[in-house]
Scaffold this active site. Structure first.
Site, mmCIF file in Angstrom:
data_model
loop_
_atom_site.group_PDB
_atom_site.id
_atom_site.type_symbol
_atom_site.label_atom_id
_atom_site.label_comp_id
_atom_site.label_asym_id
_atom_site.label_seq_id
_atom_site.Cartn_x
_atom_site.Cartn_y
_atom_site.Cartn_z
ATOM 1 N N ASP A 16 -10.819 2.797 4.239
ATOM 2 C CA ASP A 16 -11.207 1.385 4.149
ATOM 3 C C ASP A 16 -12.726 1.222 4.175
ATOM 4 O OD1 ASP A 16 -9.513 -0.755 3.783
ATOM 5 O OD2 ASP A 16 -8.723 -0.705 5.824
ATOM 6 N N GLN A 66 -4.557 -1.904 9.495
ATOM 7 C CA GLN A 66 -4.517 -3.226 8.873
ATOM 8 C C GLN A 66 -5.141 -4.251 9.812
ATOM 9 O OE1 GLN A 66 -3.593 -3.719 5.714
ATOM 10 N NE2 GLN A 66 -3.973 -5.913 5.799
ATOM 11 N N LYS A 97 0.837 -1.200 0.000
ATOM 12 C CA LYS A 97 0.000 0.000 0.000
ATOM 13 C C LYS A 97 0.877 1.257 0.000
ATOM 14 C CE LYS A 97 -3.742 -2.652 2.035
ATOM 15 N NZ LYS A 97 -4.535 -3.085 3.183
HETATM 16 N N1 GUN Z 1 -7.027 -7.234 5.946
HETATM 17 C C1 GUN Z 1 -7.385 -7.955 4.858
HETATM 18 N N2 GUN Z 1 -7.934 -7.148 3.921
HETATM 19 C C2 GUN Z 1 -7.917 -5.897 4.444
HETATM 20 C C3 GUN Z 1 -8.348 -4.634 3.947
HETATM 21 O O1 GUN Z 1 -8.871 -4.475 2.846
HETATM 22 N N3 GUN Z 1 -8.135 -3.578 4.774
HETATM 23 C C4 GUN Z 1 -7.576 -3.731 6.007
HETATM 24 N N4 GUN Z 1 -7.445 -2.637 6.748
HETATM 25 N N5 GUN Z 1 -7.186 -4.877 6.486
HETATM 26 C C5 GUN Z 1 -7.351 -5.954 5.707
#
Ligand code: GUN
Length: 294
Positions: free
Chosen positions: A121, A98, A54
């Protein structure tokens, strides 16, 4: 092969190119650079890999990023302080925590603390609540389900009036994907481990979003001829012909399904690249919201 392949890598690159062009335009106009703050708690290798990807995407697209890597044993209060500080920091456009968090932490309280204008998110209860309600719009749509719908639309699949089946009901993918499909006037069935006659239910699907995390669970003879298949699964399968000893496969048996479906996403190279592309789109949107542009 009868199915048309939906090339997620290509479509994700187009989204990224559009975001990069818009970021360059803003920067040239003297507007502040969009900045994504990621929060990573603990040492999970998969989470660290996603967070690094990211940050790299931000850099590639001309956006800024900062990562807060916190110890696995951090307490709730200290984690919440990090989020509050990021909420107050005017240089930060978007905040992403995350998931999953270590089990001693209260994920719901952390997510509800993120300012909704920075919730790239789309996991804050307000954004999810708006997604679930008729006539309301979330500020941000969760990235992976957003990517799934974007792929269907780019492929020209008609969602309105379609029978859509979502396999899996996770907070991150299945449930928001089902809500998005309902919002686009599909007739939606959500399946899970307790669903009776899963093959029979899936055989009714004009659109299938598979997000259950079970290696090649959906067989070719479960699929309605001509259906659009979006495979969110990323599972490793032993493969002696590979140097690593494994290869990545989805929740759908691709070789069988491609002979029956009308459209199908590959794994890898389908939904995977879309998650980060949509996160970049959301981070740009966050900067635009904070500048009062939208
Ligand atoms: N863990 C697995 N997929 C995601 C996601 O799209 N965003 C976040 N923050 N954590 C994740």
């Amino acid at each position: 092969m009868t199915a048309q392949l939906i090339d997620g890598k290509l479509i994700a690159q187009q989204v990224r190119d559009d975001v990069a062009a818009e970021v360059a335009k803003r920067t040239a106009a003297g507007k502040p650079q969009p900045v994504l703050a990621t929060v990573l708690v603990g040492e999970r290798v998969d989470s660290a890999t996603y967070v690094a990807a990211k940050g790299k995407a931000c850099q590639d697209l001309g956006m800024g990023s900062v990562n807060h890597h916190l110890p696995a044993n951090i307490n709730q209060e200290d984690l919440e302080k990090v989020i509050s500080d990021l909420n107050a920091d005017k240089s930060i456009s978007g905040i992403l925590v995350q998931l999953p968090l270590p089990s001693h932490l209260n994920e719901e309280r952390v997510l509800q603390l993120i300012s909704i204008e920075k919730d790239v998110d789309g996991f804050s209860p307000i954004n999810i609540g708006r997604l679930a309600q008729k006539g309301r719009e979330p500020l941000f749509v969760p990235c992976t389900p957003y990517g799934c719908i974007y792929l269907l639309e780019q492929a020209g699949v008609k969602i309105e009036g379609a029978n859509a089946v979502v396999l899996g009901r996770s907070n991150i993918v299945g449930m928001p994907a089902a809500l998005l499909l309902i919002g686009k006037n599909a007739t939606v069935t959500v399946c899970h481990s307790k669903t009776k006659d899963l093959p029979g239910v899936i055989r009714q699907a004009d659109i299938l979003i598979a997000a259950i995390g079970r290696t090649e669970m959906v067989r070719g003879d479960w699929i309605k001829p001509g259906a659009a298949i979006i495979d969110v699964g990323i599972n490793s399968k032993p493969d002696a012909s590979k140097k690593s000893g494994y290869r990545l496969v989805g929740d759908v048996n691709f070789d069988e399904a491609k002979e029956v479906a009308g459209f199908i996403t590959p794994v890898p190279g389908g939904v995977g690249p879309m998650t980060i592309a949509m996160l970049m789109k959301n981070t740009l949107r966050a900067a635009q919201i904070q500048q009062g542009e939208i």
